[in-house]
Structures are given as C-alpha cells and as structure tokens.
Design a protein around this motif. Structure first.
Motif, mmCIF file in Angstrom:
data_model
loop_
_atom_site.group_PDB
_atom_site.id
_atom_site.type_symbol
_atom_site.label_atom_id
_atom_site.label_comp_id
_atom_site.label_asym_id
_atom_site.label_seq_id
_atom_site.Cartn_x
_atom_site.Cartn_y
_atom_site.Cartn_z
ATOM 1 N N SER A 55 89.462 -0.645 16.027
ATOM 2 C CA SER A 55 90.023 0.659 15.635
ATOM 3 C C SER A 55 90.322 0.750 14.143
ATOM 4 O O SER A 55 90.394 1.861 13.591
ATOM 5 N N PHE A 56 90.465 -0.372 13.461
ATOM 6 C CA PHE A 56 90.724 -0.328 12.018
ATOM 7 C C PHE A 56 89.546 0.269 11.233
ATOM 8 O O PHE A 56 89.703 0.629 10.069
ATOM 9 N N LYS A 57 88.383 0.406 11.885
ATOM 10 C CA LYS A 57 87.266 1.068 11.210
ATOM 11 C C LYS A 57 87.614 2.524 10.906
ATOM 12 O O LYS A 57 86.986 3.147 10.039
ATOM 13 N N GLY A 58 88.607 3.068 11.585
ATOM 14 C CA GLY A 58 89.064 4.426 11.308
ATOM 15 C C GLY A 58 89.553 4.600 9.881
ATOM 16 O O GLY A 58 89.600 5.725 9.367
ATOM 17 N N VAL A 76 107.288 -7.040 -0.552
ATOM 18 C CA VAL A 76 106.989 -6.909 0.874
ATOM 19 C C VAL A 76 107.732 -5.737 1.486
ATOM 20 O O VAL A 76 108.826 -5.380 1.047
ATOM 21 N N ARG A 77 107.098 -5.120 2.469
ATOM 22 C CA ARG A 77 107.755 -4.099 3.295
ATOM 23 C C ARG A 77 107.346 -4.341 4.744
ATOM 24 O O ARG A 77 106.353 -5.019 5.000
ATOM 25 N N TRP A 78 108.069 -3.761 5.698
ATOM 26 C CA TRP A 78 107.861 -4.079 7.115
ATOM 27 C C TRP A 78 108.001 -2.814 7.934
ATOM 28 O O TRP A 78 109.007 -2.111 7.832
ATOM 29 N N HIS A 79 106.987 -2.517 8.754
ATOM 30 C CA HIS A 79 107.034 -1.378 9.674
ATOM 31 C C HIS A 79 106.944 -1.889 11.105
ATOM 32 O O HIS A 79 105.987 -2.598 11.453
ATOM 33 N N ILE A 80 107.931 -1.547 11.925
ATOM 34 C CA ILE A 80 107.939 -1.925 13.342
ATOM 35 C C ILE A 80 107.590 -0.690 14.180
ATOM 36 O O ILE A 80 108.229 0.354 14.050
ATOM 37 N N PHE A 81 106.583 -0.817 15.022
ATOM 38 C CA PHE A 81 106.136 0.277 15.895
ATOM 39 C C PHE A 81 106.917 0.217 17.204
ATOM 40 O O PHE A 81 106.798 -0.746 17.965
ATOM 41 N N GLU A 82 107.686 1.254 17.454
ATOM 42 C CA GLU A 82 108.674 1.224 18.529
ATOM 43 C C GLU A 82 108.067 1.259 19.929
ATOM 44 O O GLU A 82 108.738 0.900 20.898
ATOM 45 N N HIS A 83 106.825 1.693 20.062
ATOM 46 C CA HIS A 83 106.217 1.813 21.393
ATOM 47 C C HIS A 83 105.087 0.803 21.594
ATOM 48 O O HIS A 83 104.273 0.961 22.507
ATOM 49 N N LEU A 92 99.255 6.415 14.387
ATOM 50 C CA LEU A 92 100.358 6.089 13.484
ATOM 51 C C LEU A 92 100.082 4.803 12.721
ATOM 52 O O LEU A 92 100.356 4.702 11.515
ATOM 53 N N CYS A 93 99.528 3.807 13.402
ATOM 54 C CA CYS A 93 99.230 2.522 12.755
ATOM 55 C C CYS A 93 98.230 2.714 11.620
ATOM 56 O O CYS A 93 98.429 2.190 10.509
ATOM 57 N N LEU A 94 97.177 3.481 11.856
ATOM 58 C CA LEU A 94 96.182 3.698 10.811
ATOM 59 C C LEU A 94 96.779 4.470 9.635
ATOM 60 O O LEU A 94 96.415 4.230 8.479
ATOM 61 N N LYS A 95 97.695 5.378 9.924
ATOM 62 C CA LYS A 95 98.339 6.122 8.838
ATOM 63 C C LYS A 95 99.207 5.202 7.980
ATOM 64 O O LYS A 95 99.146 5.229 6.749
ATOM 65 N N VAL A 96 100.001 4.361 8.633
ATOM 66 C CA VAL A 96 100.883 3.443 7.902
ATOM 67 C C VAL A 96 100.063 2.489 7.033
ATOM 68 O O VAL A 96 100.356 2.281 5.847
ATOM 69 N N GLY A 106 96.830 2.850 6.131
ATOM 70 C CA GLY A 106 96.039 3.608 5.163
ATOM 71 C C GLY A 106 96.835 4.041 3.961
ATOM 72 O O GLY A 106 96.364 3.965 2.810
ATOM 73 N N ASP A 107 98.077 4.490 4.194
ATOM 74 C CA ASP A 107 98.941 4.891 3.078
ATOM 75 C C ASP A 107 99.245 3.704 2.166
ATOM 76 O O ASP A 107 99.273 3.828 0.936
ATOM 77 N N PHE A 108 99.484 2.541 2.765
ATOM 78 C CA PHE A 108 99.776 1.329 1.991
ATOM 79 C C PHE A 108 98.570 0.937 1.136
ATOM 80 O O PHE A 108 98.714 0.620 -0.067
ATOM 81 N N LEU A 109 97.381 0.955 1.732
ATOM 82 C CA LEU A 109 96.184 0.598 0.968
ATOM 83 C C LEU A 109 95.963 1.558 -0.197
ATOM 84 O O LEU A 109 95.673 1.134 -1.323
ATOM 85 N N ALA A 110 96.100 2.860 0.080
ATOM 86 C CA ALA A 110 95.881 3.870 -0.964
ATOM 87 C C ALA A 110 96.868 3.697 -2.113
ATOM 88 O O ALA A 110 96.519 3.846 -3.285
ATOM 89 N N GLU A 111 98.094 3.355 -1.766
ATOM 90 C CA GLU A 111 99.131 3.155 -2.785
ATOM 91 C C GLU A 111 98.806 1.995 -3.692
ATOM 92 O O GLU A 111 99.197 1.974 -4.874
ATOM 93 N N ASN A 112 98.066 1.028 -3.160
ATOM 94 C CA ASN A 112 97.802 -0.196 -3.928
ATOM 95 C C ASN A 112 96.362 -0.331 -4.409
ATOM 96 O O ASN A 112 95.989 -1.388 -4.934
ATOM 97 N N ASP A 113 95.551 0.723 -4.254
ATOM 98 C CA ASP A 113 94.169 0.672 -4.763
ATOM 99 C C ASP A 113 94.137 0.494 -6.269
ATOM 100 O O ASP A 113 93.234 -0.117 -6.800
#
Length: 296
Positions: A46-49, A264-271, A283-287, A289-296
């Motif tokens: 799914s990370f290909k998304g 470092v930062r940490w995101h916990i997925f509640e479900h 939600l995982c791809l958004k989290v 994807g946003d991190f990658l874009a921020e650090n490109d």
C-alpha cells in the motif's frame, strides 16, 4: 501509473525490485524495507500510494525471500544484519539514486533502517521507522506480557508446543492466529496482500526461522539479543516513528527511538495494531507523505 520491475545483481544473487511512479520527478525516491526477517514486499504494497504525488516508491524483496534469490541451505552465519544492509546499499547504487533518497522500514525493516541510518550513509534524506522495536529484549518482554492477556487455553497451547518443539503443527498455528488478530493485523479476514506474505513465509521460512524463530513471540533466532539503542544518537536525519495502539511493537519497545534520536517525532494510530498501512491506510499514507514532503 508508471511501474518498472527489475533485478539488481548482489554478488552471486539477485534482488528483485519494483519502482512505482516517476524516477525523474525530481523528488527523492522512497525505499520500502519489508519486515520479517523473511517476509516479502506484498504486505507493505500500500505504500506505493505515496507515488501518486509524483515520487518514485521502490519496493524490493530482500534476498532469501519472494522474487529474489532463495538460499534454503544457508545457516545462521550467513543471514546477518550486515548482509541486508549491504544489499540495500547495493540497490541504491544500482538504481543510481545515491545523491538523495528516503527510507521507510516496517517492523524488521525499521530495525534494518535504523542500523543503516546510524552509519550516516551518503544521500539519506529521512527515515521512517514503522512498528519496530529498538531491542529484542524489549520486544520479548512485551510479547510475553501480551501473551499473558490471551485466553488461558490459547496460552497453554502455545506453551505446550514450544516446549515440545512442535511449533509447525496446525494447533500451534491456530493459537498464533489469535495473537495475530489482536496485535499484528486487526483486519479480519486477512487482506490478500498480507495473506500472500504469510504464504511466502510458509513456503520458504529459512530467513524467518533462522533470524527470528517460529512465531512473533517465540524468538529463538540470531536476532534474540539484537539492540540498536546505544547507537541511535548517531542518526543525523529527521525520523518519523509510527506505530499502532494495539501494536505488538508496543510503546515501550519504540520509546528508545523517541528518547535517543536527535530529530524525531512519533505518530500512534489509534485503530491499528502492527500494520497501520493496512488498518488505517489513508491516514497512514497522509502522515508519511506529509513527513516526506516536509523533508524533500
């Protein structure tokens, strides 16, 4: 979407890889490191998304697994962390992207990613550590705690077969399934891409049994004393930690990454449990994807 498949020669072996997206987009590509050790790329497909925004996403099967070279006759002295670190380095250079790339490792892949990052490799832009323990001592301690929360009948079945060395029986595997549906993947029935990876391990368990053991919580392989904690301070790129509320990689197993990596930062997925990329895909791809874009 553009898809390219190929093989990278790695010594006498072949590493199968797949590139989704545009390698010429100008954005650093993302390498996805699967877990196990001994899984395949299928369950992290799914990370290909993340390629939908133009970034190239590179999946590969580590040697010993999936579509890469299988080596059923190799023993514990062959299957090492160093072997898989060199394979990743080899693939990066084979694809000609040494100048800039991101790495995402899931479970064992995150352990491998952290081992890779502490060496400060040229071109690494950022690292995502997904559902990974920082030491196997912590992993085993927490796995035993989670086991004690299983129904007594299930616990007794696990102990009986582990003591007898009959962990290949259906009764043991059915008991393992109870644990997996709570702490590995809470989507039931198991999605096809996850089922393909489990089937691949069953077909050739060489790497998984050698480095890990017969199950997620009966770790008797070569990784049982592994730890990266005392080296995490050397990581000099931004790091995103992700994990699930019900994850077998519990907060306690992930905490050393948060405590010792400088940026470092940490995101916990509640479900989610061990596979937020399957259990809360959007939600995982958004989290991530946003991190990658921020650090490109």
């Amino acid at each position: 979407m553009n898809v390219i498949e190929g093989y990278a020669p790695y010594g006498d072996y072949q590493t199968w890889y797949r590139i989704t997206g545009d390698p010429g987009s100008g954005k650093p590509p993302l390498f996805v490191l699967h877990g196990g050790p001994g899984c395949t790329h299928d369950y992290v497909d799914s990370f290909k998304g993340l390629a939908s925004g133009g970034r190239a996403v590179i999946h590969y099967d580590q040697v010993g697994n999936g579509r890469s070279t299988h080596l059923r006759d190799k023993g514990a002295d062959f299957w090492t962390v160093e072997f898989f670190k060199k394979e990743l380095d080899n693939l990066i250079d084979h694809l000609g992207v040494r100048d800039a790339y991101h790495v995402l490792g899931q479970s064992w892949g995150g352990m491998l990613g952290s081992e890779f990052a502490v060496t400060r490799p040229k071109g690494l832009v950022s690292l995502v550590i997904a559902d990974s323990p920082a030491s196997m001592e912590l992993w085993l301690s927490e796995a035993n705690r989670l086991r004690e929360e299983l129904p007594p009948r299930v616990q007794a079945t696990l102990l009986k077969h582990e003591a007898a060395g009959t962990t290949d029986t259906k009764e043991y595997q059915d008991a393992v399934k109870v644990f997996n549906e709570k702490h590995v993947c809470r989507v039931v029935p198991m999605p096809d891409e996850v089922a393909r990876t489990f089937a691949a391990i069953d077909e050739d368990p060489t790497v998984y049994h050698t480095m890990n053991g017969p199950s997620e919580f009966h770790v008797i392989g070569t990784l049982k004393t592994w730890s990266v904690i005392d080296r995490l301070h050397a990581i000099d790129v931004p790091v995103l930690l992700i994990s699930g509320h019900y994850d077998e990689a519990t907060r306690k197993t992930v905490q050393p990454y948060a405590d010792n990596i400088p940026d470092v930062r940490w995101h916990i997925f509640e479900h989610s449990s061990h596979m937020p990329h399957v259990e809360e895909t959007e939600l995982c791809l958004k989290v991530v994807g946003d991190f990658l874009a921020e650090n490109d």
